[in-house]
Design an enzyme around this catalytic site. Structure first.
Site, short mmCIF file in Angstrom:
data_model
loop_
_atom_site.label_atom_id
_atom_site.label_comp_id
_atom_site.label_asym_id
_atom_site.label_seq_id
_atom_site.Cartn_x
_atom_site.Cartn_y
_atom_site.Cartn_z
N THR A 96 0.78 -1.31 -0.06
CA THR A 96 0.05 -0.14 0.10
C THR A 96 0.97 1.15 -0.16
O THR A 96 2.12 1.12 0.13
CB THR A 96 -0.80 -0.11 1.26
N HIS A 150 -3.21 -1.50 13.06
CA HIS A 150 -2.23 -2.48 12.52
C HIS A 150 -0.97 -2.76 13.64
O HIS A 150 -0.80 -2.06 14.39
CB HIS A 150 -1.62 -2.13 11.21
N LYS A 154 3.96 -1.27 10.61
CA LYS A 154 3.64 -0.96 9.30
C LYS A 154 3.92 0.64 9.00
O LYS A 154 4.18 1.43 9.78
CB LYS A 154 1.98 -0.72 9.48
#
Length: 259
Positions: A96, A150, A154
């Site tokens: 992402t 998360h 991350k």
């Protein structure tokens, strides 16, 4: 036999992808891109002796793979996918951090190259269903906020899944601000803002990937939540992508669009 290159093969998601490809009879892992993986570590990372280990894009040889699977970092993914498309590889991207403009640029390149591929913010079926249900609910509940949680490592915030959820909600929701006159006594306390949809990102050890979408209405509330407790849960979506990527004639955004 489809030949596969995995970028980010030494990472947690990359290792799951390596194991998945190794388990599939019609696919062969021919190469990995792993900048810090030494040749003597190959067996430790479940790589057969014949698998080529590359440390830089410039080292990758033409024809080494048909499919490029990317689980790398936000600052590397654009160049990786661009390289894959320019060298005849169909990308399956779980990394992402790509902006809308960069995604649109890659879609145009895929059309020019006549190559299909997939960029998916989340390969978990529960996350894909959460986004689908949230979009449906937003038609009736315009007041909504998103909380994503998360693991502490991350790199990007908010998560691609949370941002994609907000974009889907925005498609069906009229312009709306729940509390336009609010004031923050601590900057950032209300989270990020996507067209009036507040997004809150939590980063803590012990978590993997979790999201909840909170809707509020007069005298009632609705919460939709999904939890990914193990990265293995994402591999069912990666397997679907591997099976279907050859049928695509351009880059597609979102796993839900190929199911």
């Amino acid at each position: 036999m489809k030949k596969v290159l995995i970028a980010g093969a030494a990472g947690a998601m990359g290792q799951k992808a390596v194991d998945l490809v190794n388990s599939l009879p019609d696919y062969q892992l021919t190469a990995v891109l792993a900048p810090h993986l030494a040749a003597e570590q190959a067996e430790q990372y479940h790589l057969a002796p014949a698998v080529k280990v590359y440390h830089r894009l410039a080292e990758i040889e033409d024809g080494i793979a048909d499919i490029w699977v990317d689980f790398t970092l936000p600052d590397a993914v654009y160049e990786n996918v661009k390289f894959a498309l320019q060298h005849g590889m169909r990308p399956i991207v779980g990394t992402t951090g790509l902006t809308d403009d960069l995604e649109a640029e890659l879609v145009r390149l895929s059309q020019q190259q006549g190559l299909g591929g997939l960029i998916a913010p989340n390969f978990g079926m529960s996350a894909v269903l959460l986004m689908k249900f949230a979009k449906e609910a937003a038609t009736y509940f315009p007041d909504v906020e998103i909380i994503e949680m998360h693991h502490a490592d991350k790199k990007d915030a908010p998560s691609g899944t949370a941002l994609s959820t907000a974009k889907l909600i925005d498609q069906v929701r009229s312009d709306h601000e729940t509390n336009p006159d609010e004031q923050e006594s601590l900057a950032g306390a209300r989270g990020g803002d996507y067209h009036g949809i507040k997004i809150h990102a939590v980063r803590l050890p012990g978590y993997i990937a979790h999201e909840q979408v909170l809707f509020g209405g007069a005298g009632e509330a609705l919460t939709i939540r999904q939890d990914s407790f193990d990265r293995q849960s994402f591999m069912s979506g990666v397997k679907v992508a591997l099976e279907k990527v050859g049928q695509l004639d351009q880059l597609v955004i979102g796993l839900e669009n190929i199911l």
